[in-house]
Design a protein around this motif. Structure first.
Motif, PDB file in Angstrom:
ATOM      1  N   LEU A  26       0.824  -1.205   0.000  1.00  0.00           N
ATOM      2  CA  LEU A  26       0.000   0.000   0.000  1.00  0.00           C
ATOM      3  C   LEU A  26       0.860   1.259   0.000  1.00  0.00           C
ATOM      4  N   ARG A  27       2.006   1.221   0.682  1.00  0.00           N
ATOM      5  CA  ARG A  27       2.900   2.371   0.683  1.00  0.00           C
ATOM      6  C   ARG A  27       3.489   2.600  -0.709  1.00  0.00           C
ATOM      7  N   LEU A  28       3.894   1.531  -1.374  1.00  0.00           N
ATOM      8  CA  LEU A  28       4.408   1.664  -2.739  1.00  0.00           C
ATOM      9  C   LEU A  28       3.347   2.262  -3.660  1.00  0.00           C
ATOM     10  N   ARG A  29       2.123   1.780  -3.529  1.00  0.00           N
ATOM     11  CA  ARG A  29       1.051   2.316  -4.366  1.00  0.00           C
ATOM     12  C   ARG A  29       0.801   3.786  -4.059  1.00  0.00           C
ATOM     13  N   GLU A  30       0.791   4.122  -2.781  1.00  0.00           N
ATOM     14  CA  GLU A  30       0.575   5.511  -2.377  1.00  0.00           C
ATOM     15  C   GLU A  30       1.635   6.425  -2.974  1.00  0.00           C
ATOM     16  N   LYS A  31       2.858   5.897  -3.125  1.00  0.00           N
ATOM     17  CA  LYS A  31       3.963   6.691  -3.659  1.00  0.00           C
ATOM     18  C   LYS A  31       4.090   6.573  -5.178  1.00  0.00           C
ATOM     19  N   GLY A  32       3.070   6.018  -5.813  1.00  0.00           N
ATOM     20  CA  GLY A  32       3.003   6.068  -7.261  1.00  0.00           C
ATOM     21  C   GLY A  32       3.408   4.821  -8.015  1.00  0.00           C
ATOM     22  N   VAL A  33       3.744   3.740  -7.327  1.00  0.00           N
ATOM     23  CA  VAL A  33       4.123   2.494  -8.013  1.00  0.00           C
ATOM     24  C   VAL A  33       2.850   1.726  -8.346  1.00  0.00           C
ATOM     25  N   ARG A  34       2.449   1.798  -9.584  1.00  0.00           N
ATOM     26  CA  ARG A  34       1.215   1.146 -10.026  1.00  0.00           C
ATOM     27  C   ARG A  34       1.478  -0.011 -10.980  1.00  0.00           C
ATOM     28  N   ASN A  35       2.744  -0.257 -11.257  1.00  0.00           N
ATOM     29  CA  ASN A  35       3.098  -1.280 -12.245  1.00  0.00           C
ATOM     30  C   ASN A  35       3.588  -2.576 -11.614  1.00  0.00           C
ATOM     31  N   ALA A  36       3.568  -2.675 -10.288  1.00  0.00           N
ATOM     32  CA  ALA A  36       4.000  -3.905  -9.610  1.00  0.00           C
ATOM     33  C   ALA A  36       2.821  -4.861  -9.486  1.00  0.00           C
ATOM     34  N   VAL A  37       2.978  -6.039 -10.074  1.00  0.00           N
ATOM     35  CA  VAL A  37       1.986  -7.110  -9.962  1.00  0.00           C
ATOM     36  C   VAL A  37       2.420  -7.980  -8.779  1.00  0.00           C
ATOM     37  N   THR A  38       1.632  -7.996  -7.732  1.00  0.00           N
ATOM     38  CA  THR A  38       2.076  -8.558  -6.462  1.00  0.00           C
ATOM     39  C   THR A  38       1.847 -10.063  -6.382  1.00  0.00           C
ATOM     40  N   VAL A  39       2.826 -10.731  -5.773  1.00  0.00           N
ATOM     41  CA  VAL A  39       2.821 -12.189  -5.660  1.00  0.00           C
ATOM     42  C   VAL A  39       3.043 -12.564  -4.188  1.00  0.00           C
ATOM     43  N   MET A  40       2.183 -13.396  -3.649  1.00  0.00           N
ATOM     44  CA  MET A  40       2.363 -13.944  -2.313  1.00  0.00           C
ATOM     45  C   MET A  40       2.974 -15.333  -2.460  1.00  0.00           C
ATOM     46  N   THR A  41       4.223 -15.496  -2.014  1.00  0.00           N
ATOM     47  CA  THR A  41       4.976 -16.720  -2.273  1.00  0.00           C
ATOM     48  C   THR A  41       5.155 -17.541  -1.008  1.00  0.00           C
ATOM     49  N   TYR A  42       4.545 -18.722  -0.995  1.00  0.00           N
ATOM     50  CA  TYR A  42       4.660 -19.671   0.104  1.00  0.00           C
ATOM     51  C   TYR A  42       5.724 -20.720  -0.214  1.00  0.00           C
ATOM     52  N   MET A  43       6.211 -21.392   0.833  1.00  0.00           N
ATOM     53  CA  MET A  43       7.064 -22.557   0.613  1.00  0.00           C
ATOM     54  C   MET A  43       6.272 -23.678  -0.058  1.00  0.00           C
ATOM     55  N   GLY A  44       5.051 -23.877   0.398  1.00  0.00           N
ATOM     56  CA  GLY A  44       4.219 -24.946  -0.148  1.00  0.00           C
ATOM     57  C   GLY A  44       4.474 -26.303   0.463  1.00  0.00           C
ATOM     58  N   ALA A  45       5.159 -26.359   1.616  1.00  0.00           N
ATOM     59  CA  ALA A  45       5.493 -27.630   2.259  1.00  0.00           C
ATOM     60  C   ALA A  45       4.418 -28.024   3.271  1.00  0.00           C
ATOM     61  N   PRO A  46       4.024 -29.292   3.307  1.00  0.00           N
ATOM     62  CA  PRO A  46       2.944 -29.713   4.201  1.00  0.00           C
ATOM     63  C   PRO A  46       3.199 -29.414   5.672  1.00  0.00           C
ATOM     64  N   ASN A  47       4.454 -29.545   6.116  1.00  0.00           N
ATOM     65  CA  ASN A  47       4.720 -29.345   7.544  1.00  0.00           C
ATOM     66  C   ASN A  47       4.414 -27.927   7.985  1.00  0.00           C
ATOM     67  N   TRP A  48       4.684 -26.942   7.118  1.00  0.00           N
ATOM     68  CA  TRP A  48       4.374 -25.563   7.473  1.00  0.00           C
ATOM     69  C   TRP A  48       2.897 -25.269   7.304  1.00  0.00           C
ATOM     70  N   ALA A  49       2.281 -25.839   6.288  1.00  0.00           N
ATOM     71  CA  ALA A  49       0.843 -25.648   6.100  1.00  0.00           C
ATOM     72  C   ALA A  49       0.047 -26.235   7.260  1.00  0.00           C
ATOM     73  N   ALA A  50       0.673 -27.160   8.019  1.00  0.00           N
ATOM     74  CA  ALA A  50       0.012 -27.790   9.156  1.00  0.00           C
ATOM     75  C   ALA A  50      -0.043 -26.882  10.382  1.00  0.00           C
ATOM     76  N   LYS A  51       0.701 -25.805  10.385  1.00  0.00           N
ATOM     77  CA  LYS A  51       0.746 -24.946  11.557  1.00  0.00           C
ATOM     78  C   LYS A  51      -0.595 -24.239  11.769  1.00  0.00           C
ATOM     79  N   PRO A  52      -0.989 -24.044  13.020  1.00  0.00           N
ATOM     80  CA  PRO A  52      -2.297 -23.412  13.273  1.00  0.00           C
ATOM     81  C   PRO A  52      -2.379 -21.973  12.777  1.00  0.00           C
ATOM     82  N   TRP A  53      -1.227 -21.326  12.583  1.00  0.00           N
ATOM     83  CA  TRP A  53      -1.219 -19.931  12.139  1.00  0.00           C
ATOM     84  C   TRP A  53      -1.100 -19.773  10.624  1.00  0.00           C
ATOM     85  N   PHE A  54      -1.039 -20.874   9.889  1.00  0.00           N
ATOM     86  CA  PHE A  54      -0.742 -20.802   8.459  1.00  0.00           C
ATOM     87  C   PHE A  54      -1.689 -19.865   7.710  1.00  0.00           C
TER      88      PHE A  54
END
Length: 359
Positions: free
Chosen positions: A196-224
């Protein structure tokens, strides 16, 4: 990898290593399902009118083909990519680069690759905004001046659209302790604040990606589930899976499950349950050497080619090419047959359907 271990990397923006799996309790998620049925992905000759690209860089036909080239070799990214493309016998649509802290991006070398006269490429930039501050501190404004400086650089130097992921693979950096500043919710708040800060400062060309490890042991965590920053700041969802000794083929890579985490359905299935409308990126994937089975890489690359159409929401595959990956050698050409299979995969019509848009 811990923040301390990441700090040991050079300031040249080297990436964090592939995720190692660790134990954890099973999650409260949907039950494991069978493999997806194969569905054809539309593929037309590259540049055909039917194949277009959205403002979120989603190709209407097939998927992007990308590389993180010759990682941990010390070779500059432009030379590394061209060397990897020569070995592969084909061009990459996406080049994956890594930055952290005060580094400004894209660099001149990266811009040169994106604007190559022989054909543009898309940049996938990994950025860890700080190695000294907690996620909570970042979301409270600790590095706002750094974000603003980066925004000014991007506005001035690179108006083209590019992929941006903020602190990829956060799972093994989570500290669930109260007040740690590194809880899963702190990560989501940090990610939101940076975007949101980048957008506020005029960066409108960044296509955002949320990158997970994708490993079952981490996906098992209650906070995942608390890691996700929100649909308004996430354009693509990504995973970084690697073919270790327990992964046999592409299905097992993108839908990795483990008997000890029986309620985890696999990452691709999970994305379809939670983000059915979002494109999926395999932002890092690699196949490790198997000393007792020298033909494994060849067979694995053939399985990708055979099974990719079963995963229509995967719109980008970005290979992690490194002789020194922490858990093995992921170069695609360690054997002649592996190189041929990888080259055939790279030239498959599925990955040659849509041209990277010119500015």
């Amino acid at each position: 990898m811990t923040l301390a271990a990441l700090a040991a990397c050079s300031d040249a923006g080297r990436p964090r290593p592939p995720a190692a799996e660790r134990a954890g309790p099973p999650p409260a998620t949907a039950a494991t399902q069978g493999p997806p049925e194969a569905r054809p992905v539309q593929a037309a000759p590259r540049g055909a009118p039917a194949c277009t690209v959205t403002d979120k860089l989603i190709p209407s036909c097939g998927a992007w083909w990308g590389l993180a080239p010759e990682i941990f070799t010390g070779v500059p990214v432009d030379r590394a990519l061209r060397g990897a493309e020569a070995r592969m016998g084909s061009r990459a649509d996406i080049v994956h680069v890594y930055h952290r802290g005060k580094e400004l991006f894209p660099t001149e070398r990266e811009i040169g690759l994106a604007r190559d006269k022989d054909g543009p490429r898309l940049l996938l930039v990994n950025w860890k905004p700080s190695m000294e501050h907690t996620w909570a501190e970042i979301s409270d404004g600790a590095v706002d001046r750094r974000i603003d400086r980066l925004a000014a650089h991007v506005r001035r130097a690179f108006p083209e659209r590019f992929f941006l992921t903020i602190h990829h693979e956060p799972e093994n950096d989570v500290d669930p302790g109260p007040g740690s500043g590194m809880q899963a919710a702190d990560y989501a708040a940090m990610y939101r604040h940076v975007v949101l800060r980048l957008r506020e400062k005029g960066v409108r060309n960044a296509v955002t990606v949320m990158t997970y490890m994708g490993a079952p042991n981490w996906a098992a965590k209650p906070w995942f589930g608390e890691l996700y920053p929100g649909d308004d700041v996430v354009d693509w969802v990504a995973m970084d899976p690697y073919a270790d000794s327990r992964v046999r083929d592409f299905d097992g890579l993108v839908n990795k499950t483990r008997a000890e985490y029986a309620r985890w359905p696999g990452f691709y299935r999970w994305t379809q349950l939670h983000f059915p409308g979002k494109p999926v990126m395999v932002a890092e994937w690699g196949v490790f050497e198997r000393s007792g089975d020298r033909s494994f890489k060849r067979r694995f690359f053939a399985s990708v080619r055979a099974r990719m159409s079963a995963y229509p929401q995967i719109k980008a595959l970005v290979y992690f090419d490194s002789p020194h990956a922490p858990r093995g050698d992921t170069r695609f050409d360690t054997e002649p047959e592996a190189r041929r299979a990888f080259s055939e995969l790279a030239r498959d019509p599925l990955f040659r359907s849509t041209r990277v848009p010119r500015p």
